[in-house]
Every structure is written in C-alpha cells, then in structure tokens.
Design an enzyme around this catalytic site. Structure first.
Site, PDB file in Angstrom:
ATOM      1  N   GLU A   1     -17.463  23.434-100.060  1.00  0.00           N
ATOM      2  CA  GLU A   1     -16.867  22.488 -99.125  1.00  0.00           C
ATOM      3  C   GLU A   1     -17.922  21.503 -98.645  1.00  0.00           C
ATOM      4  O   GLU A   1     -17.706  20.755 -97.710  1.00  0.00           O
ATOM      5  CB  GLU A   1     -16.191  23.201 -97.966  1.00  0.00           C
ATOM      6  CG  GLU A   1     -17.098  24.097 -97.159  1.00  0.00           C
ATOM      7  CD  GLU A   1     -16.415  24.509 -95.870  1.00  0.00           C
ATOM      8  OE1 GLU A   1     -15.504  25.333 -95.956  1.00  0.00           O
ATOM      9  OE2 GLU A   1     -16.792  23.985 -94.817  1.00  0.00           O
TER      10      GLU A   1
ATOM     11  N   CYS B   1     -13.648  28.377 -97.951  1.00  0.00           N
ATOM     12  CA  CYS B   1     -14.679  29.302 -98.404  1.00  0.00           C
ATOM     13  C   CYS B   1     -14.320  30.059 -99.672  1.00  0.00           C
ATOM     14  O   CYS B   1     -15.077  30.899-100.126  1.00  0.00           O
ATOM     15  CB  CYS B   1     -15.005  30.287 -97.287  1.00  0.00           C
ATOM     16  SG  CYS B   1     -15.707  29.444 -95.868  1.00  0.00           S
TER      17      CYS B   1
ATOM     18  N   ARG C   1     -10.160  32.309 -81.778  1.00  0.00           N
ATOM     19  CA  ARG C   1      -9.723  33.693 -82.048  1.00  0.00           C
ATOM     20  C   ARG C   1      -8.636  33.752 -83.122  1.00  0.00           C
ATOM     21  O   ARG C   1      -8.468  34.758 -83.787  1.00  0.00           O
ATOM     22  CB  ARG C   1      -9.249  34.357 -80.754  1.00  0.00           C
ATOM     23  CG  ARG C   1     -10.396  34.965 -79.962  1.00  0.00           C
ATOM     24  CD  ARG C   1      -9.889  35.766 -78.781  1.00  0.00           C
ATOM     25  NE  ARG C   1      -9.155  34.948 -77.846  1.00  0.00           N
ATOM     26  CZ  ARG C   1      -9.717  34.177 -76.912  1.00  0.00           C
ATOM     27  NH1 ARG C   1     -11.031  34.148 -76.787  1.00  0.00           N
ATOM     28  NH2 ARG C   1      -9.004  33.462 -76.090  1.00  0.00           N
TER      29      ARG C   1
ATOM     30  N   HIS D   1     -15.885  38.124 -98.257  1.00  0.00           N
ATOM     31  CA  HIS D   1     -16.297  36.878 -97.629  1.00  0.00           C
ATOM     32  C   HIS D   1     -16.811  37.210 -96.233  1.00  0.00           C
ATOM     33  O   HIS D   1     -16.209  38.008 -95.518  1.00  0.00           O
ATOM     34  CB  HIS D   1     -15.133  35.878 -97.544  1.00  0.00           C
ATOM     35  CG  HIS D   1     -15.505  34.683 -96.716  1.00  0.00           C
ATOM     36  ND1 HIS D   1     -16.554  33.877 -97.055  1.00  0.00           N
ATOM     37  CD2 HIS D   1     -14.999  34.199 -95.552  1.00  0.00           C
ATOM     38  CE1 HIS D   1     -16.673  32.927 -96.146  1.00  0.00           C
ATOM     39  NE2 HIS D   1     -15.751  33.099 -95.217  1.00  0.00           N
TER      40      HIS D   1
ATOM     41  N   LYS E   1     -19.251  40.991 -87.996  1.00  0.00           N
ATOM     42  CA  LYS E   1     -18.210  41.759 -87.322  1.00  0.00           C
ATOM     43  C   LYS E   1     -16.892  41.738 -88.107  1.00  0.00           C
ATOM     44  O   LYS E   1     -16.226  42.767 -88.257  1.00  0.00           O
ATOM     45  CB  LYS E   1     -17.984  41.201 -85.917  1.00  0.00           C
ATOM     46  CG  LYS E   1     -17.429  42.237 -84.980  1.00  0.00           C
ATOM     47  CD  LYS E   1     -17.689  41.848 -83.544  1.00  0.00           C
ATOM     48  CE  LYS E   1     -17.491  43.030 -82.621  1.00  0.00           C
ATOM     49  NZ  LYS E   1     -17.857  42.700 -81.248  1.00  0.00           N
TER      50      LYS E   1
ATOM     51  N   ASN F   1     -23.462  32.793 -93.152  1.00  0.00           N
ATOM     52  CA  ASN F   1     -22.275  32.588 -93.997  1.00  0.00           C
ATOM     53  C   ASN F   1     -22.516  31.471 -95.015  1.00  0.00           C
ATOM     54  O   ASN F   1     -22.786  30.337 -94.625  1.00  0.00           O
ATOM     55  CB  ASN F   1     -21.095  32.231 -93.068  1.00  0.00           C
ATOM     56  CG  ASN F   1     -19.806  31.950 -93.835  1.00  0.00           C
ATOM     57  OD1 ASN F   1     -19.750  32.104 -95.058  1.00  0.00           O
ATOM     58  ND2 ASN F   1     -18.777  31.539 -93.106  1.00  0.00           N
TER      59      ASN F   1
ATOM     60  N   SER G   1     -10.162  29.418 -95.722  1.00  0.00           N
ATOM     61  CA  SER G   1      -9.295  28.957 -94.639  1.00  0.00           C
ATOM     62  C   SER G   1      -8.240  28.024 -95.179  1.00  0.00           C
ATOM     63  O   SER G   1      -8.447  27.311 -96.149  1.00  0.00           O
ATOM     64  CB  SER G   1     -10.126  28.255 -93.575  1.00  0.00           C
ATOM     65  OG  SER G   1     -10.926  29.199 -92.917  1.00  0.00           O
TER      66      SER G   1
END
Ligand code: ZN
Lengths: 384, 140, 352
Positions: C81, C114, C204, C239, C244, C272, C302
């Site tokens: 990207e 991604c 979130r 990915h 977390k 990332n 995404s």
C-alpha cells in the site's frame, strides 16, 4: 613549426564579483593585457577562450563571439575550448598551435569563469560535470569527493604525516599576500588548515580551492613579431596535452595521474629539459592531494615522497623549487576555465621578474593544469 | 514541446540508462579479456568486440570518503559515503564506484567487504524516482 | 497441492525506533503503549529505501534460494500500500534491476491494504496453474505511513518478503502450498483516499468486525476443507498489526502453544510490515521448519478480507537454509534512531 612566445599577460581580480557579468571579468583581464603591452588591439588576429561551463553557470554559449564583441574585437575568429578545469590549458595550447602553424602571428589565449551566479549545491553539480556523468556523478560523487577518494587512497598506502598536506595551504596563502588579483590575501596557520571543516573526508575546506570568478589572458606570438612590437617575452619551449580514462575508478592507478606522465614526457622532450633544470613551477593544486601528485608525476619526487617537498619547504618561496608564487589555486583562486591561463601568465611574470613581489627568478618554468580528476592534463615548459 | 515535469532525468535518458544504473552490468573485451565497469565502444587493444557481463555483487573497499556538501538533488541523503570498490572477476581486479548504504559513517574502513543492492539515488516530489546500485556492508 | 515454493527471502531495514522515543514526543506513557500493543520498537526504512528496494533485496534472496534460471520467471507481482508510484508498476523497476527476461513477463502492483502480498501469491499461483508461466515472483512489501501522534505511528513499519513460486511437484520445491481460502466483505475499518498522505481508521472497530472476523472465517474455511485440527500445524504466521491482536486471534482459533506463532517476535521487535507482514511471517516459519512440517498462515487486509494458506515443508528446505539471511538475523540487527532522525528518514520534514 614556428617558435612561439608569450609576450604579455593580463588578469582579473578573483573573487565573488557580484556586480560583474562574465564579459566584465574577461574585459578586465583583456584591458590589463592591452595596458601592459601597449599594443593596438587591431594586431590581434584570433581569440581562444578556455571555459568549462558558461552554459551552465550563466547560460551563455557562443562565448568566443560574445567576448570578442564585448571588447570590440568583433570580426576576428574567436572560439571557446573546454577541458574541464584545464580549459585554460587547452586554450593556451590551441593558441600555441595557431601561431606555431603559421596560421596567425598574434593570438590571445584567455580563460574565464563566472561561478557565483548559482547556489552552492548547483555549483557543486556543475563542477561534478567534469567527472563521468553516468558512472560517477549520477551516483552522488561530488568533485571534491573524487579527490578525497584519491587522498584517502594515498594516505592509506603511504601513511604520510597529515601535516605535510596541510602545509601546502600555509605556503600558498603566504604567496598570495602580495598578489593583488588573489582571492585570499591573508596568511593562515597550520592548525587552522587542519582544524577547518571537513568537506569530504579527509579533505578540509582549507585544503580545497575556493569558488571564485576570474579571467586571465596571455598574448602569443612569434619572437620576431614580439620584437617588432617591442615586447619582452618568454618562449613556449614545450606544450603538451594528454588524456586518461574519464572515470577515476577506470584508471590503472589511483595515486598517479597518467595524463600528467604523458603530457610531461612530451613537453619535457620538446623542451629538451629534465626535472632538475626547472627553476619554478605552477601546479594545479585544487586540492592538497593534487599538489602532492603533481610534484611526483612531474618528476620532482619519487612516488610517495611528493609530500616531502612540501614538508621540507622545497616548494616554498625560499626553497629550491618555488611553486605557485601567486598563491596557486588555493589562495590566488580557481575560476576553473581560466586557471591554467593564470598559471602560464604568472610563470611568465615571474621569469621576467615582473610580478608584484620580486620572484626568485630563473630560466625555466613548468606549468601544469588538470582537467577533471586527471582525465586531461596540460603541461607547458616556459624558457626565458 | 514537452509540458510535463522536468525534474531529474528526462524519460528517454532514464530508459536508456536504467539497466546500467539498477542492474549490476559491466563489459568484457572479447579480444584482450579486459573487464570494465564503464562502457566504451572500442577497447584500448583495438577491438570493437565488447560484450555485456553481469558483475559479481561482492567486493572490497579500496578507498572511501564522506560527501558532506552534496550536489543538487542529493541533499536529503547527505552526509553519505562514496567508495571505490574492487571486484574479482575471474582473477581480474575491476574497480567500480558507488555509494555505501547502511553504514555508520565513522566505521567505514578501507578493506571492508560490501555487497551490491538497489537503493534510491535521487527522487524529487514529482519527477521520476531514480534508483541505482549502492553497496551495503557484508555482516561477518 | 496447488503450487510449489521454490525460494523465499525476507528483508527488514536496519533502523529502529523505540516506542519510548515516539511516546516521549507526544507525551504518552510508553509502558501503556508497549503493554497495549505488545510492540517495543519498529523498523524504519533508510532515506534511500522504499517498497521497491525492500522488494529487490527480498527477491534477490528468493531467486538465489530457488536456484532456477531467472529468465524463466514469468511474473513479478508486488503487493503493497506504499508503492513508489501511484501509477507505474513496482514490478517494472524490479524486473529490470533483477535482470529478468522482458519477454512474456507479467508485472503488476497489487493493493488490498495489508493483504496485497497474499493476493499477489494467489495471482501467481493462478497463472502457473493456467499454464501461462512456469515460475513467478510474488512479493509483499511496505514502508507504511502512520499519521504522527496516531496510535499507528508505534507500529507502521517497513519490511517485506518475496517468494519464487512454481508448479506443484517441482523438483526444486522447498514447500508446497496445499490450499488457500479467502474471505472478503465490505468492512470500512481502514482506508486512505487518493492523494491523502495518511490513512484513516476506525480505532476499536478495527479489531472485532475486521481483523478477528475475517481471519477466523478464512482459517475455519481452510481447516474445514482440509478436515484438519488447527493444532496439527507446527507453526503459524498471522498478519500482525500489533502483538495483542496476534495473540488474541491465536487464542480464539484454539492454538494451544503460542510459541508456535512466529509472528509475535517479529511484530514485537519490528512492528507491522503491512503487505509484508504475513509474508515475512511465513519466511520465519520456513526458517525454523523441518521437512514434513505444516505451516498455517493467514493475512488480513482492511476493507476487508483474509487469505488463509496451508503449507507443507519439503526436504529441500534443509539445502536452502544456509543461503542468505534468516529473518532472525534481520530481527536482531538494529540501529536505534531518535525521533528527529526518524522524521527526516520518513520525509516528515519537507525539503523540496
Ligand atoms: Zn581489448
């Protein structure tokens, strides 16, 4: 081939000449040449101008026609010749052949560069055009960097005292004090040179020639014509130009300028001299490493020992081989396309004891000019 | 008249040179065997039979410097290191020039071993992004 | 089996910035950031690095490990990207620099946030199985941008990996791709408009309906089709937007041994890699694999979607391990820089 002599010289003051266009700077040198020789400008049959990059620096091509027009010589053949930083050497040598061949009796060999109408990074880019565009410049090598590569190689190979290199700048600034056309007329100390800003490791800014505007012109003619005009002269006993591979990395050696060896061999042979016959020299010391290599490659020192001539003061004003009595490229200045003409003109003055400060004198002078990192070298032998 | 962005290399020149900037290509004279990095149409031995070869990607630094006053277009990378690197091409020593990338400028040493990779050489905001071979240290 | 992996290579830039260094600039608590994201530092591309140069390094190594005649490579597909150009395929730059044969060569830039890298892999597999090419290069690489002060600034990193793919049963196979399943919906968790310098995200929202939902669906689909339990796999690559998310998705998929999730160390040390994330994860799994091992990998892009791969390692893996650099060598080399240097390298300081 006819014998050729230098019978006059004129110089412009070197510096950042903000109020002057390139024509004004040339006109100053030309006017001094006319004033000193008192010749009628109508005697001049041709004009050769050494210039590296007027097109890039000020956007002017057709430099021969422009400058001839600017000083009222319009009509005569006038051309620009280019061999990077020894464009001036190419100019003098071209004029030499024009006279030697019998084509003309009186030719002016000039050099001019206006370098201060561009910002620093652009000036750096333009100077780097002397190197290989696709294989050196493109990859980000500046001209200083290429010289620094040679210096680092030399330092690694011979492990000389670093001071010997820096001392050259001290001598040159000393020599320039009495030279009214020099860019820097103040003495410097060894510590200043060593502790000045690093431009490209290991070269410090005080080991590099400055950027400046300038112009020089010499009058070439035959001995007979010089006598007829009532002019004192020195003979051009040898005039040679040689080349080497353009890119530094392509050269056989990184600590020898083969083009200097080649040009020196031809010039010394033509003049029938050996290094020991030389009384004073004008070397192309744009960077301290170039001074050291010049001393070695011109035959005054063995490879790896050129620095000794500096360290032991041999090339100082009071030494046995005074170099660059006008201050050289470091202190007198280095308006690139005119530099070798300054060198030839100052050697002429010093042989004839006409310099502002009385020179040690002598019979034979050698003048060297380097184009690029040694891709073109001109060598002249002048004899009183 | 070209009305596009004139920044960096003009497209025809980019296209002509890109292979020699980005791929690590050299030349060999078929007659005398001399290998060189910078092209020429006729060898000093007189031969015009010169072939393109792929150069070895690893080499050794023979001299180096750091550019602190870069030419126009190279400002955002300065200070950067430039070196002459010696390659071994079938026993022949061949020298090339280029930037060193990913090095600590105070740790560059003559003799250090390096490997060719691809990096940006210069890129303005609107023109072509120009790449080329740079060399990174071989981690022992 | 649907295709072979003949060679692979990863690349991560040497520069790193620590979470503390970024937190200092924005007056945030570094410990909360580190615990919240399970990211301690991230990789930063040098001023002369971009997606093409990262892809080049990875591709060189992949070709070397494949040990094939590179003129037989018929495709260079690059997922990212952060392609160097908005219009001009990254693969064209690579093909020329890698010295590939321009005849019958396909090149394209892929974009699916991604998961553009895993889409590139699938596209190459498709060409191979259609008989259009023999070998192909599929690459995922990014120099990701996070808006200064955004939580993404702690993780948006640079890295990538390349794979030389060939037909199933190829004698040079180091691993075989057994099966791949995909799952795609219109979920606007993250986007960047044309010409915008930084992406926008749903905070979130990015976790629940986006990352977890898509990965869990693609992986479940894959396991269902293969009739396999997830704990039959030796290693996992997911990915990794942060540590977390990876830990949580592994738990929710029922993975018992978290040490088998090779992505956790990567994201903790380097952040990332966006389109390069899953592909570098697979490379690390291959680095650690023995013949016969099974690897499960799932990307997430995404927008949103996920591709899940099942890979079986072959005997030749032992031959290629000594060639080139392992992902761990890249993870363990680090030149830490301050925020000022980071800002300069990332072009946040405008100079032209
Ligand atoms: Zn030859």
């Amino acid at each position: 081939m006819r014998e050729v002599v230098i019978a006059g010289a004129g110089f412009a003051k070197i510096g950042e000449r903000r109020n002057d266009r390139i024509g004004d700077i040339f006109a100053e040198a030309f006017r001094m040449l006319i004033d000193n020789t008192q010749i009628d400008p109508k005697e001049i049959e041709a004009l050769v101008v050494g210039n590296m990059s007027a097109g890039e620096f000020v956007g002017q091509a057709s430099l021969g026609a422009y400058l001839a027009d600017y000083v009222g010589l319009s009509g005569i053949p006038a051309i620009r010749v280019e061999a990077a930083c020894t464009s001036g050497g190419a100019s003098v040598r071209t004029a030499y052949h024009l006279v030697a061949s019998g084509a003309y009796d009186v030719v002016v060999a000039a050099g001019v560069e206006k370098m201060t109408d561009t910002p620093n990074n652009q000036t750096t880019s333009i100077l780097a055009e002397a190197a290989h565009q696709e294989y050196e410049t493109y990859f980000g090598a500046s001209f200083v960097a290429l010289n620094a590569l040679m210096m680092r190689y030399y330092l690694d190979k011979y492990k000389p005292k670093r001071e010997a290199f820096a001392k050259r700048s001290v001598y040159m600034h000393q020599n320039a004090v009495d030279n009214p056309r020099a860019q820097f007329r103040r003495p410097v100390k060894l510590e200043q040179v060593l502790n000045s800003t690093i431009v490209a490791d290991p070269l410090t800014i005080f080991e590099c020639a400055p950027i400046g505007d300038g112009s020089a012109a010499v009058l070439l003619t035959t001995p007979e014509k010089a006598k007829e005009l009532g002019l004192e002269y020195v003979k051009i006993a040898g005039a040679a130009l040689a080349t080497d591979r353009l890119a530094l990395h392509e050269r056989d050696e990184l600590d020898t300028l083969k083009a200097t060896l080649r040009a020196r061999e031809r010039a010394y042979k033509q003049a029938k001299i050996e290094p020991k016959d030389v009384d004073l020299i004008e070397i192309h010391d744009a960077f301290s490493i170039m001074a050291v290599l010049a001393l070695e490659d011109l035959g005054f020192a063995k490879k790896g020992e050129g620095r000794k001539l500096i360290d032991e003061g041999v090339i100082s004003r009071d030494g046995s081989l005074p170099a660059n009595l006008g201050g050289g490229l470091k202190a007198r200045g280095h308006p690139v396309g005119s530099t070798t003409v300054y060198g030839v003109g100052e050697a002429y003055l010093n042989l004839l004891q006409k310099a502002p400060r009385k020179s040690p004198g002598g019979e034979v002078a050698v003048v060297q000019g380097i184009g690029g990192t040694g891709s073109t070298v001109s060598v002249f032998v002048l004899r009183r | 008249m070209y009305m596009g962005i004139i920044e960096g290399t003009f497209p025809p020149r980019y296209r002509r040179e890109v292979k020699y900037r980005n791929a690590f290509v050299g030349w060999r004279c078929k007659k005398c065997g001399r290998v060189f990095y910078t092209p020429r149409k006729r060898c000093e031995c007189g031969s015009r039979e010169i072939e393109e070869i792929e150069l070895p990607r690893e080499g050794r630094v023979v001299t180096r410097t750091v550019v602190r006053n870069p030419p126009k277009g190279y400002e955002k990378y300065a200070p950067y290191a430039i070196a002459i690197i010696e390659l071994d091409v079938d026993g022949q020593k061949v020298r090339v020039l280029g930037q060193l990338a990913d090095v600590d400028l105070d740790k560059i040493r003559t003799g250090m071993r390096v490997r060719a990779t691809l990096r940006r050489i210069r890129a303005g905001r609107r023109g072509l992004i120009e790449y080329g071979v740079k060399r990174v240290p071989i981690e022992e | 089996m649907i295709a072979s992996i003949l060679g692979y290579g990863a690349y991560i830039p040497r520069y790193r910035i620590k979470a503390e260094e970024i937190a200092k600039v924005w007056g945030q608590d570094p410990d909360r950031v580190k615990l919240g994201l399970l990211v301690e530092s991230k990789s930063v591309p040098g001023p002369d690095e971009d997606t093409a140069t990262i892809a080049f390094e990875a591709a060189m190594q992949a070709i070397e490990r494949a040990g094939i005649d590179k003129s037989l490579i018929g495709a260079v597909f690059v997922g990212s990207e952060s392609h160097p150009y908005a219009v001009k395929p990254t693969g064209t730059i690579l093909a020329s620099a890698l010295g590939l044969n321009p005849k019958h060569l396909r090149a394209a830039s892929f974009e699916f946030a991604c998961k553009a890298g895993t889409e590139a892999i699938q596209a190459v597999i498709g060409l191979i199985n259609a008989g259009l090419i023999k070998y192909g290069l599929a690459i995922g690489a990014d120099t990701a941008q996070g808006r200064p002060s955004d939580p993404l600034e702690y993780t948006a990193a640079a890295g990538g990996a390349a794979y030389v793919l060939g037909p199933k049963g190829d004698s040079k196979a180091i691993a075989e791709i057994e099966r791949v399943e995909s799952y795609v919906t219109d979920t606007p968790d993250f986007r960047r408009r044309q010409g915008a310098p930084y992406p926008e995200h749903g905070v979130r929202f990015t976790g629940e309906p986006a990352y977890f939902h898509h990965i869990i669906n693609s992986v479940k689909l894959l396991l269902e089709k293969l009739g396999r339990d997830i704990n039959e796999y030796d290693r996992f690559a997911f990915h990794s937007p942060n540590g977390k998310f990876v830990r949580n998705v592994a738990r929710r998929l029922g993975i018992k041994d978290l040490s088998r999730v090779v992505s956790l160390d990567i994201v903790r040390k380097c952040g990332n890699f966006y389109s390069g994330s899953t592909l570098v994860g697979i490379a690390r799994a291959l680095d650690k694999a023995n013949p016969g091992d099974k690897i499960l990998a799932a990307s997430f892009g995404s927008g949103a979607g996920s591709d899940a791969f099942s890979i079986v390692v072959k005997d030749r893996i032992t031959e290629v391990k000594s060639i080139g650099k392992s992902v761990d060598r890249y993870l363990n080399r680090a030149k830490y820089i301050d925020y000022g240097t980071y800002a300069r390298y990332r072009g946040i300081l405008v100079m032209d």
